[in-house]
Design a protein around this motif. Structure first.
Motif, PDB file in Angstrom:
ATOM      1  N   ALA A   1       0.831  -1.209   0.000  1.00 15.38           N
ATOM      2  CA  ALA A   1       0.000   0.000   0.000  1.00 15.38           C
ATOM      3  C   ALA A   1       0.860   1.252   0.000  1.00 15.38           C
ATOM      4  CB  ALA A   1      -0.924  -0.006   1.213  1.00 15.38           C
ATOM      5  N   GLY A   2       1.888   1.281   0.844  1.00 13.64           N
ATOM      6  CA  GLY A   2       2.761   2.452   0.892  1.00 13.64           C
ATOM      7  C   GLY A   2       3.471   2.699  -0.421  1.00 13.64           C
ATOM      8  N   HIS A   3       3.926   1.625  -1.050  1.00 13.89           N
ATOM      9  CA  HIS A   3       4.660   1.812  -2.302  1.00 13.89           C
ATOM     10  C   HIS A   3       3.727   2.225  -3.438  1.00 13.89           C
ATOM     11  CE1 HIS A   3       8.347   1.536  -4.570  1.00 13.89           C
ATOM     12  NE2 HIS A   3       7.676   0.940  -5.539  1.00 13.89           N
TER      13      HIS A   3
ATOM     14  N   GLN B   1       1.068   4.072  -2.996  1.00  8.86           N
ATOM     15  CA  GLN B   1       0.854   5.496  -2.738  1.00  8.86           C
ATOM     16  C   GLN B   1       2.026   6.311  -3.291  1.00  8.86           C
ATOM     17  OE1 GLN B   1      -0.238   4.680   1.641  1.00  8.86           O
ATOM     18  NE2 GLN B   1      -1.023   6.740   1.270  1.00  8.86           N
ATOM     19  N   HIS B   2       3.232   5.811  -3.081  1.00  8.74           N
ATOM     20  CA  HIS B   2       4.426   6.506  -3.561  1.00  8.74           C
ATOM     21  C   HIS B   2       4.379   6.696  -5.070  1.00  8.74           C
ATOM     22  CE1 HIS B   2       8.602   7.567  -4.198  1.00  8.74           C
ATOM     23  NE2 HIS B   2       8.800   6.460  -4.904  1.00  8.74           N
ATOM     24  N   HIS B   3       3.929   5.693  -5.807  1.00  6.23           N
ATOM     25  CA  HIS B   3       3.867   5.819  -7.263  1.00  6.23           C
ATOM     26  C   HIS B   3       2.688   6.679  -7.719  1.00  6.23           C
ATOM     27  CE1 HIS B   3       7.036   3.337  -9.107  1.00  6.23           C
ATOM     28  NE2 HIS B   3       7.012   2.649  -7.966  1.00  6.23           N
ATOM     29  N   LEU B   4       1.588   6.617  -6.991  1.00  8.77           N
ATOM     30  CA  LEU B   4       0.437   7.429  -7.371  1.00  8.77           C
ATOM     31  C   LEU B   4       0.686   8.915  -7.149  1.00  8.77           C
ATOM     32  CD1 LEU B   4      -2.541   5.328  -5.938  1.00  8.77           C
ATOM     33  CD2 LEU B   4      -2.215   5.964  -8.340  1.00  8.77           C
TER      34      LEU B   4
ATOM     35  N   GLU C   1       2.112  15.771   0.772  1.00 14.39           N
ATOM     36  CA  GLU C   1       1.022  15.326   1.623  1.00 14.39           C
ATOM     37  C   GLU C   1       0.610  13.881   1.363  1.00 14.39           C
ATOM     38  OE1 GLU C   1      -2.271  17.969   1.462  1.00 14.39           O
ATOM     39  OE2 GLU C   1      -1.167  19.671   2.296  1.00 14.39           O
ATOM     40  N   LYS C   2       0.739  13.410   0.124  1.00 10.57           N
ATOM     41  CA  LYS C   2       0.164  12.115  -0.228  1.00 10.57           C
ATOM     42  C   LYS C   2       1.197  11.002  -0.422  1.00 10.57           C
ATOM     43  CE  LYS C   2      -3.915  14.138  -2.426  1.00 10.57           C
ATOM     44  NZ  LYS C   2      -4.722  14.196  -3.668  1.00 10.57           N
ATOM     45  N   ASP C   3       2.451  11.352  -0.704  1.00  8.83           N
ATOM     46  CA  ASP C   3       3.506  10.346  -0.829  1.00  8.83           C
ATOM     47  C   ASP C   3       4.062  10.091   0.570  1.00  8.83           C
ATOM     48  OD1 ASP C   3       5.776   8.847  -1.248  1.00  8.83           O
ATOM     49  OD2 ASP C   3       6.631  10.150  -2.779  1.00  8.83           O
ATOM     50  N   PRO C   4       3.935   8.858   1.099  1.00  7.42           N
ATOM     51  CA  PRO C   4       4.383   8.604   2.482  1.00  7.42           C
ATOM     52  C   PRO C   4       5.830   8.990   2.730  1.00  7.42           C
ATOM     53  CG  PRO C   4       3.156   6.728   1.635  1.00  7.42           C
ATOM     54  CD  PRO C   4       3.378   7.654   0.482  1.00  7.42           C
TER      55      PRO C   4
END
Length: 285
Positions: free
Chosen positions: A99-101, A103-106, A112-115
């Motif tokens: 999920a974190g990765h 988010q990183h690509h999205l 604010e949105k990239d962990p």
């Protein structure tokens, strides 16, 4: 009270730290510093071997290229094996990691949105993001929305909850084989070295390196991080084409994880292996 999908990340400062996690990271790092007093060549060999097994096969191949990006397919039993090896790396369970990765690509480098947004600075993207409890990153009800395919699987839910316990049988086995020397090197030093190796992909490769593809983020191809992370350091290639199985595209772009995927393919265990598109290879020459 409901938790929003992408709440504003916490501000830096002592008051916002998760001191339990700070203490946990401190203990692991402190135990790793005992390594000079427990040195043996066999213990060092164990550390290197487990760094490769949990890092390349578990994290890079299993968590990253298989579960996160689905750049190839393997039988379900083998997928579970790779995911379990990934969980042994002590970098979180598969749902959390995937999920974190994703988010990183999205939202790459969005503060604010990239962990682990590199736009917030080297140390934030390297490790500070871990010790400031952002609900979008650490609340299971939130982050599992980015990995619904993984979260549906009961075994992955079990791994996500109990991955920390996997260090116990590893430590017991190492102690039986070589005493405290093997435990210090095979557990604590291995964890710390692999942590920082992996974190360099979040930090260093978003600040330095050659940019073969001029995409919107600052990801770069950084050779020395590729050597430390079994190919992940060819990060500009990866961000340009995230669902491609190899990160290294040229013969001199060493990608140890890709070699393992090729072996699986030759053995008939990997299929639908996604390779770089012909037009992209031709364009970047």
């Amino acid at each position: 009270m409901t938790t929003t999908l992408n709440p504003t990340p916490p501000k830096l400062g002592l008051a916002n730290l998760d001191w339990t996690l700070v203490g946990f990271l401190g203990v692991i790092h402190g135990a790793a510093l005992l390594a000079p007093w427990f040195f043996s060549w066999s213990a060092l060999g164990v550390m290197v071997a487990l760094h490769w097994l949990f890092g390349s096969i578990g994290i890079c191949l299993g968590y990253h290229r298989l579960l996160t990006h689905r750049s190839f397919q393997v039988p379900r039993w083998l997928e579970y094996v790779f995911a379990t090896i990934g969980a042994m790396a002590l970098q979180g369970g598969p749902i959390f990691w995937v999920a974190g990765h994703r988010q990183h690509h999205l939202y790459t480098e969005d503060a604010e949105k990239d962990p682990y947004a590199a736009s917030r600075g080297f140390w934030w993207s390297h490790m500070l993001w871990l010790v400031y409890r952002n609900p979008a990153t650490f609340n299971g009800q939130v982050y599992r929305r980015y990995a619904p395919d993984i979260a549906r699987d009961p075994y992955y839910r079990w791994l996500d909850r109990y991955f920390l316990l996997l260090q116990v049988p590893i430590a017991i086995a190492l102690f039986a084989l070589g005493g405290w020397s093997f435990v210090i090197y095979g557990v604590f030093l291995r964890i710390v070295v692999l942590w920082h190796s992996t974190w360099l992909i979040n930090s260093a490769t978003h600040m330095w390196g050659k940019r073969r593809f001029h995409i919107e983020d600052n990801s770069g191809n950084l050779w020395w991080t590729a050597l430390l992370t079994y190919g992940e350091g060819w990060h500009n290639n990866h961000h340009a084409y995230p669902n491609v199985a190899p990160a290294g595209w040229r013969w001199w772009e060493v990608d140890v994880t890709w070699y393992a995927i090729l072996l699986l393919e030759k053995l008939g265990l990997a299929r639908r292996v996604v390779r770089p598109p012909t037009e992209a290879v031709a364009q970047e020459r």
